[in-house]
Design a protein around this motif. Structure first.
Motif, PDB file in Angstrom:
ATOM      1  N   GLY A 126       0.819  -1.212   0.000  1.00  0.00           N
ATOM      2  CA  GLY A 126       0.000   0.000   0.000  1.00  0.00           C
ATOM      3  C   GLY A 126       0.849   1.257   0.000  1.00  0.00           C
ATOM      4  N   GLU A 129       2.255   1.643  -3.425  1.00  0.00           N
ATOM      5  CA  GLU A 129       1.175   2.104  -4.308  1.00  0.00           C
ATOM      6  C   GLU A 129       0.973   3.604  -4.129  1.00  0.00           C
ATOM      7  OE1 GLU A 129      -1.358   2.176  -7.213  1.00  0.00           O
ATOM      8  OE2 GLU A 129      -0.618   0.203  -6.621  1.00  0.00           O
ATOM      9  N   ALA A 130       1.045   4.058  -2.878  1.00  0.00           N
ATOM     10  CA  ALA A 130       0.857   5.482  -2.588  1.00  0.00           C
ATOM     11  C   ALA A 130       1.907   6.343  -3.276  1.00  0.00           C
ATOM     12  CB  ALA A 130       0.915   5.710  -1.076  1.00  0.00           C
ATOM     13  N   PRO A 166      -5.743   0.056  -1.952  1.00  0.00           N
ATOM     14  CA  PRO A 166      -4.974   1.311  -2.047  1.00  0.00           C
ATOM     15  C   PRO A 166      -4.966   1.950  -3.435  1.00  0.00           C
ATOM     16  CG  PRO A 166      -3.611  -0.535  -1.262  1.00  0.00           C
ATOM     17  CD  PRO A 166      -4.848  -1.096  -1.856  1.00  0.00           C
ATOM     18  N   GLY A 170      -3.676   5.706  -5.319  1.00  0.00           N
ATOM     19  CA  GLY A 170      -2.280   5.428  -5.650  1.00  0.00           C
ATOM     20  C   GLY A 170      -1.591   6.587  -6.341  1.00  0.00           C
ATOM     21  N   ALA A 202     -10.830  -2.760   2.100  1.00  0.00           N
ATOM     22  CA  ALA A 202      -9.631  -2.810   2.945  1.00  0.00           C
ATOM     23  C   ALA A 202      -9.865  -3.657   4.189  1.00  0.00           C
ATOM     24  CB  ALA A 202      -9.210  -1.396   3.339  1.00  0.00           C
ATOM     25  N   PHE A 233      -6.699   0.001   8.656  1.00  0.00           N
ATOM     26  CA  PHE A 233      -6.370   0.557   7.338  1.00  0.00           C
ATOM     27  C   PHE A 233      -7.593   1.272   6.758  1.00  0.00           C
ATOM     28  CE2 PHE A 233      -5.677   0.692   2.833  1.00  0.00           C
ATOM     29  CZ  PHE A 233      -4.306   0.650   2.617  1.00  0.00           C
ATOM     30  N   GLN A 237      -8.187   5.196   5.986  1.00  0.00           N
ATOM     31  CA  GLN A 237      -8.518   5.617   4.625  1.00  0.00           C
ATOM     32  C   GLN A 237      -9.744   6.536   4.633  1.00  0.00           C
ATOM     33  OE1 GLN A 237      -9.529   2.527   1.665  1.00  0.00           O
ATOM     34  NE2 GLN A 237      -7.597   2.953   0.660  1.00  0.00           N
ATOM     35  N   ASP A 250      -3.250   7.004   1.178  1.00  0.00           N
ATOM     36  CA  ASP A 250      -2.616   5.679   1.194  1.00  0.00           C
ATOM     37  C   ASP A 250      -1.406   5.625   2.117  1.00  0.00           C
ATOM     38  OD1 ASP A 250      -4.310   4.189  -0.288  1.00  0.00           O
ATOM     39  OD2 ASP A 250      -3.156   4.245  -2.141  1.00  0.00           O
ATOM     40  N   SER A 253      -2.891   5.456   5.703  1.00  0.00           N
ATOM     41  CA  SER A 253      -3.558   4.184   6.012  1.00  0.00           C
ATOM     42  C   SER A 253      -2.576   3.016   6.037  1.00  0.00           C
ATOM     43  CB  SER A 253      -4.699   3.914   5.022  1.00  0.00           C
ATOM     44  OG  SER A 253      -4.293   4.097   3.702  1.00  0.00           O
ATOM     45  N   SER A 254      -1.558   3.033   5.176  1.00  0.00           N
ATOM     46  CA  SER A 254      -0.561   1.961   5.180  1.00  0.00           C
ATOM     47  C   SER A 254       0.249   1.961   6.472  1.00  0.00           C
ATOM     48  CB  SER A 254       0.389   2.098   3.987  1.00  0.00           C
ATOM     49  OG  SER A 254      -0.304   1.982   2.774  1.00  0.00           O
TER      50      SER A 254
END
Length: 562
Positions: A126, A129-130, A166, A170, A202, A233, A237, A250, A253-254
């Motif tokens: 995640g 991805e962010a 995520p 992203g 999530a 998470f 988010q 992201d 939350s990650s």
């Protein structure tokens, strides 16, 4: 000048859609049912798309061919450029001998493979991805899971299923910003809407990952941790997208999800970890047809997960984590410091595609802007990963010759992956510029108020074809907005649903299947991976369709006011 028709076949939207969907059916049937190699499936689908564009839509042969070349170029750069540099970065750590230490560092947090799947694929994936997006999380977390003892096939499936919740936020929320730019709706509102949809994914994805790693037995033993991480998470988010920052959603939350793992493990010790390790070691020894190819990415560290090594020192831990910490720092600075982000974007070279730009109009009669190729030679995540790799090679005291050799070997090994992703993007461009994609979308959108239940399917379709939630929003966000006005629905709900549905198409997109297969060393086995993830993708899509449908009626209070 070519203007795409919405219903070129007998003025019928139904017949036109059935013809327009043939290229997609071609790629999924050849890949999923006939088990063709991915590059042959992709090239065949491009051929079908070209025939439909020319014969049914009346697109001039030259323009159809040039559309495919622009798509192929986009597939090479930036998409495969990102994947090549991500895997090169990893290969440097293998060649230098530091990758084995990373496995040991992950084992310090937990040696339970079910928890490792959550930490690596869900939380760290995640975060990647962010910051990077565009396939980098799948490539990097795939090889990390193989390093800690996962079989190649299990690693590929786990990272693809994890790369869902995520995705909408992203690459610093690029998909949502794109949707806002095209529709004129404030992207903060769209982000808040997505933040009222994807947290439900999530919350359950970590449970699915445990099920994929160790079946029902593992789920019975690990579900408290998986549920806590998923809910943490998802809540982060929701809060970040609604009240704090869409761009940072992201990242927040990650990190919250990762903190939840670490905190819970201090107070709760799961059972069955050693049994799961033993089963995984046995499975690794008997991989059979799904074993990594010789000389592939993952075969470099098919190590015994029980191997005894010297105690980890502080410097070994730092050097093992260094490449990933460096990636986080470089991407955070590049994306989150406005002055640097704007300067990097200013270096992009906009290239009107020769022979194509100016000769294609969109459905509204405007000159299509999709025919301008954006050459992000410096701002691309791939270039930032290249810079990271160069720094890593210097810190690891590798010679320039060694680092270049690793890069060249890597590119040669990935030649069929490059061909596959190039052909898939060629397919996407031919379908988009000829009008095939909009035909399918308009047909689905013609279902009135019931369209609320179907709107995530458009996002799913767009991401499945292009491999990108950003591209899915570019294709369908305005269509969703128009369909909402015609059906008396809230445009914000449907534009958000396009992005939320799109995240579930990511795991079945041929582009992402190829990236996962390349990373874990299963090139040519994309069809096997597809058959293992298609059920998860469609199952979660049905759930998302139900949620959005209910948000248009009894759960309308969940739609943010704007």
């Amino acid at each position: 000048m070519y203007t795409p028709e919405i219903a070129p076949v007998a003025d019928s939207l139904l017949w036109s859609s059935l013809l327009a969907i043939l290229p997609l059916l071609t790629i999924f049937v050849t890949l999923g049912a006939l088990k063709w190699k991915a590059h042959w499936a992709g090239l065949t689908a491009v051929g079908v798309a070209l025939i439909v564009a020319i014969a049914a839509y009346g697109m001039p042969v030259g323009l159809a061919g040039l559309s495919a070349t622009q798509g192929f170029a986009f597939g090479l750069f930036p998409i495969m450029w990102i994947v090549i540099t991500a895997i090169w970065l990893y290969e440097l750590t293998v060649r230098s001998g530091h990758f084995e230490d990373l496995r040991l560092v992950i084992n310090v947090i937990s040696d339970d493979p079910r928890i490792q799947a959550i930490i690596v694929a869900f939380c760290f994936g995640g975060l990647l991805e962010a910051l990077a997006g565009f396939g980098a999380p799948v490539a990097i977390t795939g090889v990390m899971l193989v390093a800690v003892g996962f079989t190649a096939m299990r690693a590929a499936v786990v990272v693809l299923v994890a790369n869902t919740a995520p995705v909408a936020f992203g690459a610093i929320a690029i998909p949502i910003i794109t949707a806002g730019t095209l529709t004129g709706i404030d992207y903060q509102d769209i982000g808040a809407m997505v933040g009222h949809q994807t947290p439900f994914l999530a919350a359950v994805v970590p449970l699915f990952l445990v099920l994929l790693v160790d079946g029902r037995r593992g789920l019975r033993q690990i579900w408290p941790l998986a549920l806590v991480v998923g809910i943490a998470f998802g809540l982060a988010q929701y809060v970040s997208a609604t009240f704090l920052s869409v761009e940072l959603t992201d990242i927040i939350s990650s990190l919250v999800g990762l903190a939840a793992v670490v905190i819970m493990l201090r107070f709760w010790k799961p059972k069955g970890g050693q049994d799961a390790l033993d089963r995984m070691a046995y499975e690794r020894e008997h991989e059979g047809a799904d074993a990594p190819d010789a000389g592939s990415a993952s075969s470099a560290m098919a190590t015994d997960v029980k191997k005894e090594t010297a105690p980890l020192t502080g410097s070994r831990v730092f050097l093992a984590l260094f490449p990933y910490l460096l990636v986080i720092v470089i991407f955070s600075v590049a994306k989150l410091v406005p002055a640097l982000n704007n300067w990097l974007a200013s270096t992009d070279v906009k290239i009107p595609w020769p022979g194509l730009h100016g000769d294609i109009l969109d459905a509204a009669g405007e000159v299509s802007t999709s025919t301008v190729y954006n050459f992000q030679w410096l701002s691309s995540p791939g270039t930032l990963l290249l810079i990271s790799g160069i720094i890593v090679a210097i810190v690891y005291k590798m010679s320039a010759k060694d680092a270049v050799d690793v890069f060249i070997v890597n590119v040669v090994k990935m030649k069929f992956s490059i061909l596959t992703v190039g052909s898939v993007l060629a397919l996407a461009y031919v379908m988009n510029l000829s009008g095939q994609t909009i035909t399918i979308g308009t047909w689905i959108a013609g279902t009135g108020a019931f369209f609320a239940f179907l709107s995530p399917i458009l996002g799913w379709l767009g991401t499945a074809v292009t491999g990108s939630d950003t591209s899915a929003n570019a294709l369908f966000a305005t269509l969703q907005q128009t369909a909402a006005h015609e059906a008396g629905l809230n445009p914000l709900l449907l534009v958000g649903a396009n992005s939320s549905g799109g995240v579930l198409g990511k795991m079945v997109s041929p582009q992402n299947l190829t990236i996962a297969a390349t990373a874990v060393g299963l090139l040519g086995k994309e069809s096997s991976i597809l058959r293992r993830v298609i059920g998860w993708s469609l199952g979660m899509l049905v759930a998302m369709c139900l949620l959005v449908g209910l948000q248009s009626t009894v759960l309308s209070w969940m739609v943010p006011s704007h």
